[in-house]
Design a protein around this motif. Structure first.
Motif, PDB file in Angstrom:
ATOM      1  N   ALA B  67      70.782   3.056  35.321  1.00 43.67           N
ATOM      2  CA  ALA B  67      69.474   2.994  35.052  1.00 43.67           C
ATOM      3  C   ALA B  67      69.056   1.210  34.588  1.00 43.67           C
ATOM      4  N   GLY B  68      70.082   0.588  33.920  1.00 49.27           N
ATOM      5  CA  GLY B  68      69.989  -0.798  33.472  1.00 49.27           C
ATOM      6  C   GLY B  68      70.068  -1.497  34.673  1.00 49.27           C
ATOM      7  N   ALA B  69      71.005  -1.273  35.538  1.00 51.20           N
ATOM      8  CA  ALA B  69      71.390  -2.031  36.809  1.00 51.20           C
ATOM      9  C   ALA B  69      70.088  -1.951  37.644  1.00 51.20           C
ATOM     10  N   ALA B  72      67.117  -4.045  36.494  1.00 51.45           N
ATOM     11  CA  ALA B  72      67.384  -5.343  36.747  1.00 51.45           C
ATOM     12  C   ALA B  72      67.215  -5.774  38.273  1.00 51.45           C
ATOM     13  N   VAL B  73      67.621  -5.012  39.154  1.00 57.26           N
ATOM     14  CA  VAL B  73      67.417  -5.201  40.489  1.00 57.26           C
ATOM     15  C   VAL B  73      65.736  -5.191  40.676  1.00 57.26           C
ATOM     16  N   ALA B  74      65.137  -4.071  40.225  1.00 60.35           N
ATOM     17  CA  ALA B  74      63.712  -3.934  40.471  1.00 60.35           C
ATOM     18  C   ALA B  74      62.958  -5.352  39.979  1.00 60.35           C
ATOM     19  N   GLY B 190      73.515  -8.824  43.279  1.00 56.20           N
ATOM     20  CA  GLY B 190      74.528  -8.084  42.837  1.00 56.20           C
ATOM     21  C   GLY B 190      74.922  -8.560  41.567  1.00 56.20           C
ATOM     22  N   VAL B 191      75.076  -9.618  40.994  1.00 53.50           N
ATOM     23  CA  VAL B 191      75.128 -10.101  39.612  1.00 53.50           C
ATOM     24  C   VAL B 191      74.268  -9.791  38.877  1.00 53.50           C
ATOM     25  N   ILE B 192      72.835  -9.934  39.278  1.00 55.45           N
ATOM     26  CA  ILE B 192      71.861  -9.411  38.278  1.00 55.45           C
ATOM     27  C   ILE B 192      71.985  -7.984  37.891  1.00 55.45           C
ATOM     28  N   ALA B 193      72.451  -7.193  39.054  1.00 57.91           N
ATOM     29  CA  ALA B 193      72.666  -5.640  38.964  1.00 57.91           C
ATOM     30  C   ALA B 193      73.823  -5.343  37.893  1.00 57.91           C
ATOM     31  N   LEU B 198      75.539  -4.045  32.337  1.00 64.06           N
ATOM     32  CA  LEU B 198      76.281  -4.533  31.200  1.00 64.06           C
ATOM     33  C   LEU B 198      75.526  -4.553  29.789  1.00 64.06           C
ATOM     34  N   ALA B 199      74.213  -5.079  30.105  1.00 71.09           N
ATOM     35  CA  ALA B 199      73.464  -5.176  28.959  1.00 71.09           C
ATOM     36  C   ALA B 199      72.863  -3.530  28.317  1.00 71.09           C
ATOM     37  N   ALA B 200      73.006  -2.638  29.259  1.00 66.74           N
ATOM     38  CA  ALA B 200      72.470  -1.318  29.101  1.00 66.74           C
ATOM     39  C   ALA B 200      73.732  -0.743  28.428  1.00 66.74           C
ATOM     40  N   LEU B 201      75.015  -1.068  28.817  1.00 69.01           N
ATOM     41  CA  LEU B 201      75.937  -0.303  28.003  1.00 69.01           C
ATOM     42  C   LEU B 201      76.192  -0.906  26.736  1.00 69.01           C
TER      43      LEU B 201
END
Ligand SMILES: Nc1ncnc2c1ncn2[C@@H]1O[C@H](COP(=O)(O)OP(=O)(O)OP(=O)(O)O)[C@@H](O)[C@H]1O
Ligand SMILES: [Mg+2]
Lengths: 249, 295
Positions: B67-69, B72-74, B190-193, B198-201
């Motif tokens: 979900a976090g990834a 971020a992509v959105a 890709g990096v932003i995803a 990572l932030a979501a974890l």
């Protein structure tokens, strides 16, 4: 190999390149000369897709190039150097070459994971070879930003070769070089042609252009005013008036 | 070890995830003021999945990372191609929207006779998976630090591989990277995803450490701290971001002298560093120097 048809680019009111037709045959060294601001660098930028065409088409090996994004064009086997040196200053010399290995061969030969997550090992031999060719082996672990001007020029050329180009676009590679360095550059350019690489050479240094090219086109105000063998160009009265005789080096 | 120390240690680890996620985005040449939103999305998603849906934590963590990834992509998709500060602005705006979204989120279900779930500004209490699984605070600290170590090791390997060099290249000069045949947009996405995941974890682990979260936890200051950690610690290596966390939490929290002035000292430190060492303490030069010493 490379064909430009009616290629045009305007910047506001400036017609940087204006209806340019150019045919660069495979395996030759093709010179592109002309006074300052005549549109030579813009032509290279248009071929590589730095900005879009105002009009015209570009073909590479029979395929349309001008509707592809930059990275897709370069993946087809075109590489370039920049008139104003552009390197990744925060990467080492070695890494600058590493990240440039994006040729179709490199992409086909290695799996996705090997290509991106593989360590330095796999690329070592090829890069060692490139460093040797450009006389930079002793600087491999230096940051590109810390190289001397001449070394940076050589790294630019080596980086272009790391892409295993079929077509190499050189934008004033001899700028700022002394005559000894120009002699070395000349040897390198001839060695590349011998490997079958087609070269588009933009240069103001006439001893280099006249000595290595097979054919030359002359630009003035974005238009081609002459094309022919080096001897023909040197004898052309229009070219002499616009450029060669005009006090330019 | 006393409970307070264990809790501080766990919190340092949790901030580490945030700092790493900010570091990744910086490497790719962008700046995000919104990593706290992905941290928050992770916290809410993970908390809802374990407390309301009864999922085990590992599974909930994976879903929260996805979900976090995705979030971020959105944010990145429509703004990343724009030049300049648009991406930074967009992340800030999106993060504030996410926080307001948490404030508006009322969704509680009955679990063991009690309502559980996000209750707007009242927060979301009862994220008790860790407690119910019988994990002691020490055990949970070990869990957090193991996860952080694993992520750091993974990033350190990727950083030394061609991927890492390429990311730095893309971050330093995207136009040049494209002229070498690199798909800059895809790399950045890709990096932003990855940074969102990572932030979501970090957020999931935070929620389960605190058992109670509220929208205020995920305000701009959290993201600014994450960003500052990465900038202070340095952009030359993934360990820089963790050094940044340790410096702030260890030095400023630990030393009594600074108490009450902590934010002033912190702000001053960031400003000073940006002037003196724009790429942080462990910048590329320093990392190479250290590497030579020990090789
Ligand atoms: N990005 C740009 N924006 C606006 N004008 C530009 C841009 N790039 C080039 N021009 C203009 O286009 C014209 C051609 O420039 P170009 O750099 O192609 O010349 P050149 O032949 O390479 O010259 P030189 O020998 O000095 O390198 C010039 O008038 C220049 O000012
Ligand atoms: Mg030029």
């Amino acid at each position: 190999m490379l064909e430009l048809k009616g290629v045009t680019r305007h910047f506001g009111g400036v017609r940087a390149v204006d209806g340019l037709d150019l045919l660069v045959p495979e395996g030759c060294i093709f010179g592109l000369i002309g006074p300052n601001g005549s549109g030579k660098s813009t032509t290279v930028n248009l071929i590589t897709g730095l900005f879009p065409l105002t009009a015209g088409t570009i073909l590479f090996r029979g395929e349309r190039l001008d509707d592809l994004p930059t990275h897709r064009r370069l993946q087809k086997g075109i590489a370039r150097t920049f008139q104003n040196i552009r390197l990744f200053g925060r990467l080492t010399v070695w890494q600058n070459l590493w990240v440039a290995q994006n040729s179709p061969e490199d992409r086909a030969r290695r799996s996705f994971f090997a290509r991106w997550l593989g360590g330095r090992r796999r690329a070592r031999d090829e890069i060692a070879h490139l460093l040797e060719f450009s006389g930079l082996a002793h600087k491999a672990d230096e940051f590109a930003a810390n190289l001397s001007f001449g070394e940076q020029r050589r790294l630019e050329l080596a980086r272009a070769l790391a892409a295993r180009p079929r077509l190499l676009l050189l934008d004033e590679p001899a700028a700022g070089m002394n005559s000894e360095e120009i002699g070395q550059l000349r040897e390198r350019i001839l060695a590349l042609r011998a490997r079958g690489i087609t070269i588009l050479l933009i240069e103001h240094v006439m001893e280099l252009v006249m000595g290595v090219t097979d054919r030359i086109a002359v630009l003035n105000f974005g238009q081609k005013i002459a094309e022919g063998s080096p001897a023909e160009i040197q004898a052309d009265p229009v070219v002499r008036k616009a450029y060669l005789g005009g006090g330019a080096t | 070890m006393d409970a307070y120390a264990v809790s501080v240690l766990t919190n340092i680890g949790l901030l580490g995830f945030l700092a790493l996620s900010a570091y990744l985005v910086l490497l790719a040449g962008e700046m995000s003021f919104g990593q706290q939103a992905f941290f928050g999305i992770g916290a809410y998603c993970g908390g809802m999945l374990t407390a309301m849906a009864g999922w085990p934590l590992p599974l909930a963590a994976l879903a929260a990372m996805a979900a976090g990834a995705a979030a971020a992509v959105a944010v990145a998709l429509p703004t990343l191609r724009l030049r300049g500060l648009y991406f930074a602005m967009a992340t800030l705006a999106a993060a504030e929207m996410a926080r307001i979204g948490f404030e508006l989120l009322h969704w509680q279900v009955e679990v063991a006779g009690e309502p559980v779930g996000p209750d707007g500004t009242q927060g979301f209490r009862g994220i008790r998976w860790v407690f119910e699984a019988g994990l002691a605070p020490e055990g949970y600290a070990v869990l957090v630090w193991t996860a952080l170590a694993a992520v750091t090791a993974l990033l350190a390997v990727a950083e030394r591989a061609r991927l890492g060099a390429t990311l730095r290249a893309v971050g330093e000069d995207p136009a040049l990277a494209a002229a070498l045949g690199l798909d800059v947009h895809r790399f950045k996405l890709g990096v932003i995803a990855a940074s969102g995941g990572l932030a979501a974890l970090g957020g999931v682990l935070f929620a389960h450490h605190n058992t109670y979260i509220e929208p205020r936890n995920f305000d701009v200051m959290l993201g600014v701290h994450g960003l500052a950690y990465a900038l202070i610690g340095g952009l030359g290596t993934v360990f820089g971001a963790l050094v940044g966390v340790a410096l702030d939490v260890g030095l400023l929290e630990g030393v009594r002298v600074f108490q009450g002035y902590r934010m002033i000292v912190f702000g001053g430190l960031v400003a000073l560093l940006l002037v003196l060492r724009p790429r942080g303490l462990l910048d590329e030069e320093t990392v190479r120097w250290i590497g030579r010493r020990f090789s």
